[in-house]
Motif scaffolding. Structure first.
Motif, PDB file in Angstrom:
ATOM      1  N   CYS A 153     -28.314   9.856  -1.655  1.00 53.78           N
ATOM      2  CA  CYS A 153     -28.606   8.674  -0.850  1.00 53.78           C
ATOM      3  C   CYS A 153     -28.498   7.415  -1.708  1.00 53.78           C
ATOM      4  O   CYS A 153     -28.524   7.499  -2.941  1.00 53.78           O
ATOM      5  N   GLY A 154     -28.389   6.251  -1.046  1.00 57.91           N
ATOM      6  CA  GLY A 154     -28.291   4.985  -1.793  1.00 57.91           C
ATOM      7  C   GLY A 154     -28.426   3.785  -0.869  1.00 57.91           C
ATOM      8  O   GLY A 154     -27.944   3.806   0.266  1.00 57.91           O
ATOM      9  N   TRP A 155     -29.130   2.740  -1.359  1.00 56.39           N
ATOM     10  CA  TRP A 155     -29.321   1.491  -0.588  1.00 56.39           C
ATOM     11  C   TRP A 155     -28.207   0.486  -0.897  1.00 56.39           C
ATOM     12  O   TRP A 155     -27.689   0.436  -2.009  1.00 56.39           O
ATOM     13  N   THR A 156     -27.888  -0.354   0.125  1.00 59.29           N
ATOM     14  CA  THR A 156     -26.953  -1.471  -0.119  1.00 59.29           C
ATOM     15  C   THR A 156     -27.634  -2.506  -1.008  1.00 59.29           C
ATOM     16  O   THR A 156     -28.847  -2.512  -1.177  1.00 59.29           O
ATOM     17  N   ASN A 157     -26.827  -3.414  -1.567  1.00 56.53           N
ATOM     18  CA  ASN A 157     -27.353  -4.422  -2.507  1.00 56.53           C
ATOM     19  C   ASN A 157     -28.401  -5.332  -1.868  1.00 56.53           C
ATOM     20  O   ASN A 157     -29.317  -5.800  -2.549  1.00 56.53           O
TER      21      ASN A 157
END
Length: 1187
Positions: free
Chosen positions: A144-148
């Protein structure tokens, strides 16, 4: 790019069993590394790999770790289904669980919300919330990963789907990979670059592909084939590179677009995780066998320079060509790893892993930055150095040099005796360029591309690091391995000089004797064999062009503007002006240029000084140099005198004076000191005290005093020097009248110019008496007259005119103009008349007349018309050419004068509420005027007013017939609204009266005794005899006067003398004769009258005269003798008019005639009017004025 291992550690449990490293996370400041190893969380110091502390809290394998962006806490997730939140002080503060093992965790970079993902759901937790909000998913989440911006969360799943959710957990975008569940998504990462316009997501799956997507789900480019199963994807902090590892047992570096650049570190087992230390080039790997390896990446500089064009590698796959002067840049995207770059003139060579690209400039323009591919050499080469020429590329391989054409044909090969350390193209014809080669053993060679034999220039004992040759190919600069810069004469092989602390060297391409070298943080500039000039500079010097030094510092190339002041002054100290000028042309300040110009001028190098002064635009010195050059052309050769002039221009006056005296030119020193107002020094150079020089000195001293605001001293000095005019100017400007009159009285009358100037100042300050005294002294009568006129002293001017009539016009014309300016127009008219300016007099009168009519001052208009008529009579008398025209105007103006005189009373009656005139007078006046307005009325005279006045007075006096006629005439005219009602009423009431006129009003002709109607179609003449009526100029009653004419042979003087005889009258028979001569008829009284008492005017005159022509009364001498003087009135007109004679037929009626205007009045009326106005009511002649 090289990877250097900084530290390596291997993790075991207590039983020495290797622990797989599943995840890594850096603290945001990069000081600590968090490691998921077995069922523990390990914390390392990144500086040296020291284990700071193992953290226990999980009961099963830890799969994931993540650090918050603010650095306050980090989280770990384990197979025991729990999440533990740790503080930066390594203390556990919170624990929560899921239903399945935890696969991945990620902190929101903005809100610090934690996303935790398990096999069946994902949860969102933040410190503000007490509970964790969980959301079910259809497949196992692997990453998983969040946008900037922290707005969206991307989830990579086992079924090959990427789900993008918002902060609330709602799915917004779903990306389905073509491999489906056979290609599970194993790692994803958002590009952290702030320069990208869109959020870009890198996706690596076990279908062995790397792909890129926008936030919208749109794929960017094509899938990149990897040939291994990727386990981890991580971006550098600025997003320019990607690190990826997996089943290939190594970590590799990729561009942000997925182009592989190289290997970071090969391992003995799968690389499960890799991370980049924040804001650095350090990479850490975590492996299956428990290895943690910490690497530093070193990116080597790949670049090339030719003159002002610098090409360098950017982002490993791009080449940027920079114009160092204009700062223009152009990017060439190669999309592969750039290994070598070479640039030369219009050529650019780029070596890629499998080929070499040759580019050329689009045009020959020196500022053109557009490159296009010329050739491609699709062949793999291994080389240490790459050089490009106009038609060849040169490959350096250890000791070997190979020359290839652009079609990959090997044309030449040179084998050196030692390793090649430096190679540079030094120019030459196309296809025959020369190369400068430096070897490790100290040999320096020159190789020509078309020559198979190398030429040894010289051999030194130390290894070569850097080389450069001067523009004339006569000197060679070498930097050796001991950081010494050595300069040789190529022809003699002699060592000219050497300087320490050098790491690179470059000759100035525009100046043969200048070079620069850098080292130890300093830039060193050396000109000729002068001492070195130093200034601070970081980096390596790679080029020197004019005043610009091209310096490479770390990865950036900069053009540094270096003033060439120091070397220029070194040349100036040796008085080498031409060489100093060449240095200055490379770039120095304006003050340096001025110093060069001054030094060259003092050194009498006028050619160099002139060019330098042109540069600083100093016209004063250029004029000096031009004058010296002209004098040299004329044969002057005294350099001491030239130098004296130079010193004088520079302000070194005493040195200049000494040189002037030395060269025998004392006069120049005198002139210089007097011009400078240094009179004390000037006196030392007076020499033999020549009176002319002394006088000149006094004059210049006076000029100085004047300019120094000491006017009285200046005036005294001018008087002493005999400069009277300048003294007078100063005295006059300051108004010192006492001083000026004393000076004027001392001056001789022959000195007319100074005296005239004194008079001008006296006039300016209104001292007219002094001015008159001066003009009398000079005998200048015209100026004296002009003085009186300008001062408006008319009495003095008139007294002068009486003595000197030639100045008549000079006085009377300005006097008339002055009167006119002061609204005294009548006096002005008379003055013009007296001055003989008849045209101006007439013009003034015409304007006065017009104004009087426009302003309804009809009495004044009458008077001005009468004056105009008399002016015309004067002109007719003096100018025979205009006689006829002027006489015609005379009669016209006389007629207009009488009409306006009459209309004045009518106008007053119509416009004023009360009238002083009797009804009978108004009746006579309006009837007289009506008879004269048969044609167009003159300006200002109203027919309506005239007819209305006539109608009212006629009705009042019983002349109803006249009244009705007048009202009928009014019907055809435009009536003002103010009269409309009263006129219509009067018109109706008059119709009720009998249609006849009162007999008391009927006029009678005194010649033929005929009663004339009130409205006469003959106008103001008898209807029977046509004799014109003579009217009183006041009441306009018909006077008992008959005009008679003299026979042709009787003169006016004789007629007057005959009338004055008054012969006694005797009764006798007389006879009248009617005589005809052509068209003329006349009544003649017989000359043979014997009885003087038989008066012919008492004869029967009531006869019926035949014909329509007027027959005048013609008298002879006998009749004249019989007339009484008191019965005859004579209008004595000036020439060219004839006199007019009138006989009163009622001697008892007293009639008076004005001697000026010849108007007739009843004596009583005239006397009354004269008493009222003290002048004639018609011509305004004062009563006391003599006839």
């Amino acid at each position: 790019m090289r990877a250097v291992a900084t530290w390596i550690d291997k993790v075991h449990d207590r039983d020495k069993v290797e622990q797989c490293i599943y995840d890594l996370a850096f603290r945001p400041d990069g000081s600590q590394l968090i490691v998921a190893a077995g069922n523990r969380v390990l914390v390392y110091d990144t500086a040296d790999g020291t284990l700071i502390q193992p953290l226990k809290g999980h009961k099963d394998t830890v799969y994931c770790v993540a650090y918050a962006k603010d650095g306050k806490r980090f989280a770990s997730g384990s197979a025991d289904k729990s999440i533990i939140i740790w503080t930066s002080k390594l203390e556990g503060i919170l624990k929560y669980t899921h239903n399945d093992s935890i696969q991945c965790v990620a902190y929101n970079p903005v809100t610090h919300q934690l996303a935790s993902c398990s096999s069946g759901d994902f949860g969102l937790w933040s410190p503000e919330q007490k509970s964790v909000s969980k959301h079910k998913v259809s497949s196992k989440i692997t990453c998983c990963g969040w946008t900037n911006d922290g707005q969206y969360l991307a989830l990579g799943m086992m079924n090959g789907v990427v789900s993008i959710r918002n902060k609330s957990g709602e799915e917004k975008v779903k990306i389905e990979r073509p491999g489906g569940s056979s290609s599970p998504i194993w790692s994803i990462a958002w590009n952290p670059s702030k320069d990208e316009h869109n959020d870009i997501l890198a996706v690596a799956d076990w279908g062995q592909r790397l792909s890129f997507y926008q936030l919208s789900g749109k794929q960017i480019g094509k899938d990149r084939q990897l040939n291994f199963d990727p386990c981890c994807v991580s971006f550098f902090s600025k997003g320019e590179y990607i690190v990826m590892g997996g089943s290939d047992k190594q970590a590799s570096l990729y561009t942000k677009d997925g182009v592989r650049l190289g290997t970071i570190g090969e391992q003995s087992s799968w690389v499960w995780t890799c991370r980049v230390k924040p804001d650095s080039n350090y990479v850490v790997l975590g492996c299956q066998d428990g290895t943690i390896a910490f690497f530093q990446l070193i990116f080597s500089t790949v670049h090339g320079l030719y003159k002002d064009r610098y090409a360098y590698r950017d982002s490993m796959t791009d080449v940027i060509v920079q114009h160092l002067i204009t700062e223009q840049k152009v990017r060439i995207k190669c999309r592969e790893l750039v290994k070598k770059i070479a640039i030369y003139r219009s050529r650019l060579a780029i070596q890629l892993p499998e080929k070499i690209l040759i580019y050329e400039l689009h045009s020959d323009d020196s500022s053109d930055m557009h490159y296009r591919v010329k050739e491609k050499i699709c062949k793999r080469f291994e080389c240490n150095l790459l050089v490009v020429c106009s038609q060849h590329i040169i490959l350096c391989q250890e000791k070997r040099l190979q020359c290839l054409s652009f079609t990959a044909v090997r044309e030449k090969e040179w084998l050196m005796e030692s390793l090649i350390r430096y190679i540079k193209v030094i120019g030459g014809p196309s296809g025959r360029e020369g190369l400068l080669v430096g070897l490790k053993n100290g040999a320096i060679l020159k190789i020509f591309v078309d020559n198979p034999f190398a030429i040894t220039l010289l051999k030194q004992n130390t290894s070569v690091r850097c080389l450069d040759m001067s523009t004339s190919r006569s000197k060679l600069a070498v930097v050796d391995e001991h950081n010494t810069c050595l300069v040789y004469d190529i022809h003699t092989k002699e060592l000219l000089f050497q300087e320490p602390n050098a790491n690179s060297v470059a000759w100035n391409t525009q100046c043969e004797d200048m070079l620069c070298f850098s080292g130890s943080g300093y830039l060193n500039i050396k000109a000729s064999n002068f001492p070195v000039h130093q200034q601070k500079l970081q980096g390596f010097v790679v080029g020197y062009n004019g005043s610009k030094i091209f310096c490479l510092h770390v990865y950036s190339m900069a053009a540094v503007e270096v003033p060439q002041s120091a070397p220029m002054y070194q040349y100036l100290e040796r008085r080498m002006f031409r060489e100093a000028y060449q240095i200055a042309c490379l770039g120095v300040t304006d003050n340096d240029w001025r110093d060069l110009a001054t030094e060259a001028l003092e050194g009498l190098d006028f050619h160099t000084a002139k060019k330098a002064f042109i540069r600083v635009r100093d016209l004063r010195y250029l004029e000096l140099i031009n004058s010296i050059e002209e004098r040299k052309k004329r044969g002057e050769s005294n350099n001491q005198l030239f130098l004296a002039d130079v010193y004088a221009y520079q302000g070194k006056f005493h040195e200049a004076a000494k040189l002037y005296r030395k060269t025998g030119h004392d006069s120049r020193a005198l002139s210089m000191y007097t011009d400078l107002r240094m009179f004390d020094y000037a006196k030392d150079f007076l020499g033999s005290a020549d009176p002319k020089d002394t006088k000149l000195l006094m004059k210049k001293q006076a000029d100085w005093a004047k300019n120094s605001k000491e006017p009285r001293a200046a005036a005294d000095m001018y008087l002493t020097a005999g400069e009277h005019m300048k003294a007078i100017e100063i005295i006059g400007e300051h108004g010192w009248m006492d001083m000026l009159i004393d000076l004027a009285r001392k001056l001789d009358k022959a000195e007319r110019e100074p005296l005239s100037r004194c008079a001008v100042f006296f006039k300016k300050f209104n001292h007219h008496g002094y001015a008159a005294e001066i003009y009398n002294k000079m005998g200048d009568l015209k100026a004296l007259v002009q003085l009186h006129v300008d001062a408006r002293h008319w009495d003095e001017a008139f007294s002068l005119v009486e003595k000197h009539s030639q100045f008549r016009d000079d006085v009377y014309v300005p006097y008339a103009q002055w009167l006119a300016e002061h609204d005294r127009f009548e006096e002005a008219q008379r003055a013009f008349h007296r001055a003989g300016r008849q045209a101006d007099a007439v013009r003034v009168l015409e304007q006065l007349t017009h104004n009087a009519v426009v302003e309804s001052r009809f009495n004044d208009a009458s008077y001005y018309y009468w004056m105009l008529s008399m002016q015309c009579l004067d002109i007719a008398r003096d100018n025979t050419e205009k006689k006829e025209e002027m006489l015609k105007k005379f009669h016209s103006f006389q007629h207009l004068a009488e009409l306006y005189h009459v209309y004045h009373s009518v106008h007053r009656y119509m416009s004023e509420p009360f009238s002083s005139n009797m009804p009978e007078i108004l009746f006579n006046i309006s009837r007289f005027l009506f008879h004269n307005l048969t044609r167009d009325a003159p300006l200002g005279i109203s027919k309506v007013d005239t007819l209305y006045a006539l109608a009212k007075q006629s009705k009042l006096l019983g002349a109803y017939k006249v009244a009705r006629h007048a009202f009928e005439k009014l019907q055809g005219l435009k009536i003002p609204s103010r009269y409309q009602d009263s006129m219509e009423l009067s018109c109706l009431t008059v119709r009720s009266k009998p249609y006849r006129d009162s007999e008391d009003l009927i006029p009678m002709c005194y010649r033929c005794s005929t009663n004339n109607p009130l409205l006469n179609n003959q106008g103001n003449s008898c209807i029977n005899c046509r004799q014109p009526f003579i009217y009183s100029a006041s009441s306009y009653e018909v006077l008992p006067l008959v005009e008679f004419y003299l026979e042709e042979d009787i003169s006016d003087e004789e007629a007057v003398s005959l009338i004055d005889l008054e012969v006694p009258r005797v009764q006798t028979n007389s006879s009248w004769q009617e005589m005809s001569s052509g068209e003329a008829q006349c009544l003649r009284v017989d000359d043979g009258i014997e009885d003087p008492e038989d008066d012919p005017f008492t004869a029967k005159l009531s006869f019926e005269q035949g014909g329509r022509a007027f027959v005048p009364v013609l008298v002879n001498r006998g009749v004249l003798r019989s007339m009484s003087r008191r019965d005859v009135l004579i209008k004595r007109w000036p020439r060219p008019l004839s006199w007019q004679y009138y006989r009163s037929l009622l001697p008892d009626v007293s009639i008076t005639m004005c001697p000026s205007c010849f108007q007739m009045f009843h004596s009583e009326d005239y006397e009354l009017l004269v008493l009222q106005h003290n002048c004639c009511p018609y011509c305004r002649r004062p009563i006391d004025e003599p006839s």
